[in-house]
Enzyme design. Sequence first.
Site, mmCIF file in Angstrom:
data_model
loop_
_atom_site.group_PDB
_atom_site.id
_atom_site.type_symbol
_atom_site.label_atom_id
_atom_site.label_comp_id
_atom_site.label_asym_id
_atom_site.label_seq_id
_atom_site.Cartn_x
_atom_site.Cartn_y
_atom_site.Cartn_z
ATOM 1 N N GLY A 183 0.766 -1.326 0.232
ATOM 2 C CA GLY A 183 -0.039 -0.162 0.453
ATOM 3 C C GLY A 183 1.166 0.953 -0.025
ATOM 4 O O GLY A 183 0.250 2.558 -0.278
ATOM 5 N N ASP A 184 1.525 0.791 -0.621
ATOM 6 C CA ASP A 184 2.700 2.440 -0.747
ATOM 7 C C ASP A 184 3.710 1.993 -1.249
ATOM 8 O O ASP A 184 3.871 1.244 -1.558
ATOM 9 C CB ASP A 184 3.641 2.943 1.383
ATOM 10 C CG ASP A 184 3.758 4.610 1.187
ATOM 11 O OD1 ASP A 184 4.837 4.602 0.514
ATOM 12 O OD2 ASP A 184 2.884 5.420 2.219
#
Length: 490
Positions: free
Chosen positions: A280-281
């Site tokens: 997610g990053d």
Amino acid sequence: MVESLTTTLGRLQHQRTLVALISSHRTLFTVLWVAAFASVFIWQRNIVNGFFVFGRGVTQGNPLPRLRPVVFNLTDFGGVGDGVTINTEAFERAISAISKLGKRGGAQLNVPPGRWLTAPFNLTSHMTLFLAENAVILGIQDEKYWPLMPPLPSYGYGREHPGPRYGSLIHGQNLKDVVITGHNGTINGQGQTWWKKYRQKLLNHTRGPLVQIMWSSDILITNITLRDSPFWTLHPYDCKNVTIRNVTILAPIFEAPNTDGIDPDSCEDMVIEDCYISVGDDGIAIKSGWDQYGIAYGRPSTNILIRNLVVRSMVSAGISIGSEMSGGVSHVTVENLLVWGSRRAVRIKTAPGRGGYVQHITYRNLTFDNVRVGIVIKTDYNEHPDEGYDPKAFPVLEDISFIGVHGQGVRVPVRIHGSEEIPVRNVTFRDMSVGITYKKKHIFQCAFVQGRVIGSIFPAPCENLDLYNEQEQLVKRSSSPNITDIDYDF
């Protein structure tokens, strides 16, 4: 997702195949035999002798994990893998026993199949943590079980809140000769509760990583799965001689804030290879401290090789450098990288106040598939730890090469946004052909960039760059390296 990725890889391989048609079965057999022999030779050279070349020269790699003289099972210390029993004391007792065996070569701790719930625990030197197939170490979700630690010295304070920070689920400091491996067992941080509390602003301290090794050397992490970290997933901090190989790192691509895959931070002599990362990053973010604290700490990330990766990041980038890079980042090679279904592919991010440098960076054999922006250099990433930073501490960005860049479905292939205070110098592009989704004029975007293009590339480069032919002879000198052609509207 697996079928989509497999199809994509097959299509790209078909489009870019360099193998000529083989005229006979005998020729095919000969080629396959030679390839197999060469593969075994290379494998033996790389794994057994452990030598590889990158960055500034020849570096001794990690050997195969040694057979430890003593092997323990977690169940020997009262461990229960039912997903309910808390096994922190079992891990602590086992590791305490291993710590007494350092002079004998240490010991291996086997984690059998099962779901082993635990609070954070610390590793010791000369230790192998081995996760069997279907073994899952589960991080307890109640933050009261997670100890608080001092802030990282190169960050000034907790990354999200002033003061102490939560420790990592699996932690180590001042260690030597540590192996985390297995038959693809899993370390699961159960980060869903942490992400929800972070979004609701219910946490008073910076979240902890899943695995964090600090001030250590001779670290090997291989053949495991890491997933759903509360924060950064794998964080080697001020370490030397680290190998991360054949690791799968997973988190939801949305609503899993700051779940970077691997964050080498002030590390030296490091290899990351043969990994799949979907988080997610940033898939990987190379760091070296934040503003004045990173400048004072003064430990660069250097001599890092990243190769043979498949990465996805819909929120940030596949491979990033920065933005916390105040101790400097240099001699990094990224090669044989596929970034698919992502917001950005590779990115360098910094800002006034960072200081430090990013230099001698080589990207080679990159493939982008369905990526919004391919290559990004951003110099106004203005996030600071406090008001004590020096706004005139300008980082230096120079000697950055992109060689062999291909792909399809890319909206903006290149966006290099230098500034008058932070120009980007000596950038090289060679062998680039990227299929685009927007037939707009300004999709190779530049500002305050000096560098060169060797041979023909697609799309056409910005006017900031000098043009050379394939023999590296100057064809046309740019008259406007400071021209600005940045458009964030698409």
